[in-house]
Scaffold this motif. Structure first.
Motif, PDB file in Angstrom:
ATOM      1  N   LYS A   1      36.461  36.090  59.670  1.00  0.00           N
ATOM      2  CA  LYS A   1      36.047  35.924  61.067  1.00  0.00           C
ATOM      3  C   LYS A   1      36.497  34.535  61.503  1.00  0.00           C
ATOM      4  N   ASN A   2      35.559  33.644  61.860  1.00  0.00           N
ATOM      5  CA  ASN A   2      35.948  32.293  62.293  1.00  0.00           C
ATOM      6  C   ASN A   2      35.761  31.244  61.201  1.00  0.00           C
ATOM      7  N   ILE A   3      35.537  31.687  59.984  1.00  0.00           N
ATOM      8  CA  ILE A   3      35.335  30.763  58.865  1.00  0.00           C
ATOM      9  C   ILE A   3      36.670  30.495  58.191  1.00  0.00           C
ATOM     10  N   HIS A   4      37.034  29.226  58.101  1.00  0.00           N
ATOM     11  CA  HIS A   4      38.255  28.822  57.398  1.00  0.00           C
ATOM     12  C   HIS A   4      38.015  28.977  55.903  1.00  0.00           C
ATOM     13  N   VAL A   5      38.854  29.779  55.233  1.00  0.00           N
ATOM     14  CA  VAL A   5      38.701  29.993  53.794  1.00  0.00           C
ATOM     15  C   VAL A   5      39.665  29.101  53.022  1.00  0.00           C
ATOM     16  N   ALA A   6      40.965  29.191  53.345  1.00  0.00           N
ATOM     17  CA  ALA A   6      41.965  28.384  52.627  1.00  0.00           C
ATOM     18  C   ALA A   6      43.271  28.377  53.400  1.00  0.00           C
ATOM     19  N   ASP A   7      44.023  27.307  53.248  1.00  0.00           N
ATOM     20  CA  ASP A   7      45.375  27.255  53.795  1.00  0.00           C
ATOM     21  C   ASP A   7      46.307  27.940  52.806  1.00  0.00           C
ATOM     22  N   ILE A   8      47.210  28.759  53.337  1.00  0.00           N
ATOM     23  CA  ILE A   8      48.164  29.469  52.478  1.00  0.00           C
ATOM     24  C   ILE A   8      49.553  29.412  53.107  1.00  0.00           C
ATOM     25  N   GLU A   9      50.553  29.553  52.265  1.00  0.00           N
ATOM     26  CA  GLU A   9      51.928  29.671  52.736  1.00  0.00           C
ATOM     27  C   GLU A   9      52.441  31.034  52.321  1.00  0.00           C
ATOM     28  N   ILE A  10      52.980  31.774  53.284  1.00  0.00           N
ATOM     29  CA  ILE A  10      53.502  33.115  53.033  1.00  0.00           C
ATOM     30  C   ILE A  10      55.016  33.075  53.172  1.00  0.00           C
ATOM     31  N   ASP A  11      55.703  33.592  52.168  1.00  0.00           N
ATOM     32  CA  ASP A  11      57.166  33.630  52.183  1.00  0.00           C
ATOM     33  C   ASP A  11      57.619  34.588  53.281  1.00  0.00           C
ATOM     34  N   GLU A  12      58.435  34.094  54.195  1.00  0.00           N
ATOM     35  CA  GLU A  12      58.850  34.923  55.329  1.00  0.00           C
ATOM     36  C   GLU A  12      59.880  35.979  54.957  1.00  0.00           C
ATOM     37  N   ASP A  13      60.445  35.909  53.757  1.00  0.00           N
ATOM     38  CA  ASP A  13      61.403  36.926  53.311  1.00  0.00           C
ATOM     39  C   ASP A  13      60.748  38.052  52.526  1.00  0.00           C
ATOM     40  N   THR A  14      59.654  37.748  51.831  1.00  0.00           N
ATOM     41  CA  THR A  14      59.021  38.759  50.984  1.00  0.00           C
ATOM     42  C   THR A  14      57.625  39.157  51.457  1.00  0.00           C
TER      43      THR A  14
ATOM     44  N   TYR B   1      38.853  39.912  57.626  1.00  0.00           N
ATOM     45  CA  TYR B   1      39.797  38.878  57.194  1.00  0.00           C
ATOM     46  C   TYR B   1      41.050  38.918  58.055  1.00  0.00           C
ATOM     47  N   TRP B   2      41.671  37.759  58.202  1.00  0.00           N
ATOM     48  CA  TRP B   2      42.928  37.661  58.925  1.00  0.00           C
ATOM     49  C   TRP B   2      43.559  36.323  58.605  1.00  0.00           C
ATOM     50  N   VAL B   3      44.810  36.142  59.009  1.00  0.00           N
ATOM     51  CA  VAL B   3      45.467  34.853  58.820  1.00  0.00           C
ATOM     52  C   VAL B   3      45.802  34.281  60.189  1.00  0.00           C
ATOM     53  N   ARG B   4      45.447  33.018  60.357  1.00  0.00           N
ATOM     54  CA  ARG B   4      45.707  32.322  61.616  1.00  0.00           C
ATOM     55  C   ARG B   4      46.818  31.311  61.395  1.00  0.00           C
ATOM     56  N   PRO B   5      47.858  31.360  62.213  1.00  0.00           N
ATOM     57  CA  PRO B   5      48.919  30.360  62.075  1.00  0.00           C
ATOM     58  C   PRO B   5      48.334  28.945  62.155  1.00  0.00           C
ATOM     59  N   VAL B   6      48.827  28.067  61.290  1.00  0.00           N
ATOM     60  CA  VAL B   6      48.389  26.677  61.313  1.00  0.00           C
ATOM     61  C   VAL B   6      48.692  26.105  62.695  1.00  0.00           C
ATOM     62  N   ASP B   7      47.848  25.264  63.188  1.00  0.00           N
ATOM     63  CA  ASP B   7      47.960  24.644  64.516  1.00  0.00           C
ATOM     64  C   ASP B   7      47.675  25.623  65.650  1.00  0.00           C
ATOM     65  N   SER B   8      47.098  26.766  65.336  1.00  0.00           N
ATOM     66  CA  SER B   8      46.710  27.730  66.363  1.00  0.00           C
ATOM     67  C   SER B   8      45.219  27.583  66.631  1.00  0.00           C
ATOM     68  N   TYR B   9      44.818  27.922  67.815  1.00  0.00           N
ATOM     69  CA  TYR B   9      43.403  27.853  68.165  1.00  0.00           C
ATOM     70  C   TYR B   9      42.817  29.244  68.408  1.00  0.00           C
ATOM     71  N   MET B  10      43.513  30.277  67.909  1.00  0.00           N
ATOM     72  CA  MET B  10      43.007  31.644  68.055  1.00  0.00           C
ATOM     73  C   MET B  10      41.645  31.763  67.398  1.00  0.00           C
ATOM     74  N   THR B  11      40.829  32.646  67.947  1.00  0.00           N
ATOM     75  CA  THR B  11      39.520  32.926  67.369  1.00  0.00           C
ATOM     76  C   THR B  11      39.440  34.403  67.004  1.00  0.00           C
ATOM     77  N   TRP B  12      38.509  34.717  66.117  1.00  0.00           N
ATOM     78  CA  TRP B  12      38.263  36.100  65.731  1.00  0.00           C
ATOM     79  C   TRP B  12      37.982  36.949  66.975  1.00  0.00           C
ATOM     80  N   GLU B  13      37.190  36.411  67.876  1.00  0.00           N
ATOM     81  CA  GLU B  13      36.817  37.162  69.073  1.00  0.00           C
ATOM     82  C   GLU B  13      38.024  37.515  69.936  1.00  0.00           C
ATOM     83  N   SER B  14      39.052  36.690  69.907  1.00  0.00           N
ATOM     84  CA  SER B  14      40.219  36.936  70.756  1.00  0.00           C
ATOM     85  C   SER B  14      41.262  37.852  70.122  1.00  0.00           C
TER      86      SER B  14
END
Length: 174
Positions: A8-21, A97-110
């Motif tokens: 939801k709106n709880i930050h769990v961890a920063d992750i990097e996802i490979d854009e090719d795989t 659960y979801w992933v929010r792009p770093v530097d984004s201000y999106m919220t679960w509600e939106s």
């Protein structure tokens, strides 16, 4: 591609996802280990088990064995089903659960599909009835629907409905 894994709106961890795989290649800062997905352990050395997190993440994707998936991926111009996950922020109608792009201000509600509209584009492609070949809107819970049968989500009279196709069996005679 850098994201924050969110519950939801709880930050769990920063992750990097490979854009090719489409797999998680790095886990950065950990904010709230209590909100890790079920089955993803927090290790004794204060890290998240990356293999377990990847298993959970890729398990959210459409199985490669889904009927018609190769044709759908070709239409969408996507290499594998894991790459569809980030295109819909990993959002699902099965959990929060979801992933929010770093530097984004999106919220679960939106962004969540429980309360917000979503596109029919991916469902149309998965059922072989796409009316277009470019410009797809990937914002769809269909990107995270499991099982091998063709299926799609639709909003019908304001309710989220999962539509499934049947499998085709062939009679064999000896």
């Amino acid at each position: 591609m850098n994201y924050t894994l969110m519950h939801k709106n709880i930050h769990v961890a920063d992750i990097e996802i490979d854009e090719d795989t489409g797999v998680i290649i790095r886990i950065g800062d950990i904010y709230d280990k209590e909100h890790l997905p079920a089955g993803v352990p927090f290790c004794h050395n204060e890290t998240i088990d990356r293999a377990a997190l990847n298993k959970w993440w890729t398990g959210r994707s459409i199985p490669a064995s889904r009927m018609g998936i190769n044709e759908a991926l070709e239409t969408l111009g996507v290499y594998n089903t894991e790459l569809l996950l980030t295109k819909c922020l990993g959002l699902s109608l099965s959990d929060h659960y979801w992933v929010r792009p770093v530097d984004s201000y999106m919220t679960w509600e939106s962004v969540n599909f429980f309360d917000n509209e979503f596109s029919d584009d991916i469902g149309d492609v998965l059922f072989g009835s796409a009316g277009k070949s470019i410009g797809f809107n990937y914002s769809s819970p269909d990107n995270t629907s499991d099982d091998n049968l063709q299926k799609r989500w639709k909003i019908i009279d304001g309710k989220r409905c999962l539509l499934k196709s049947g499998s085709i069996f062939q009679n064999w005679t000896v």
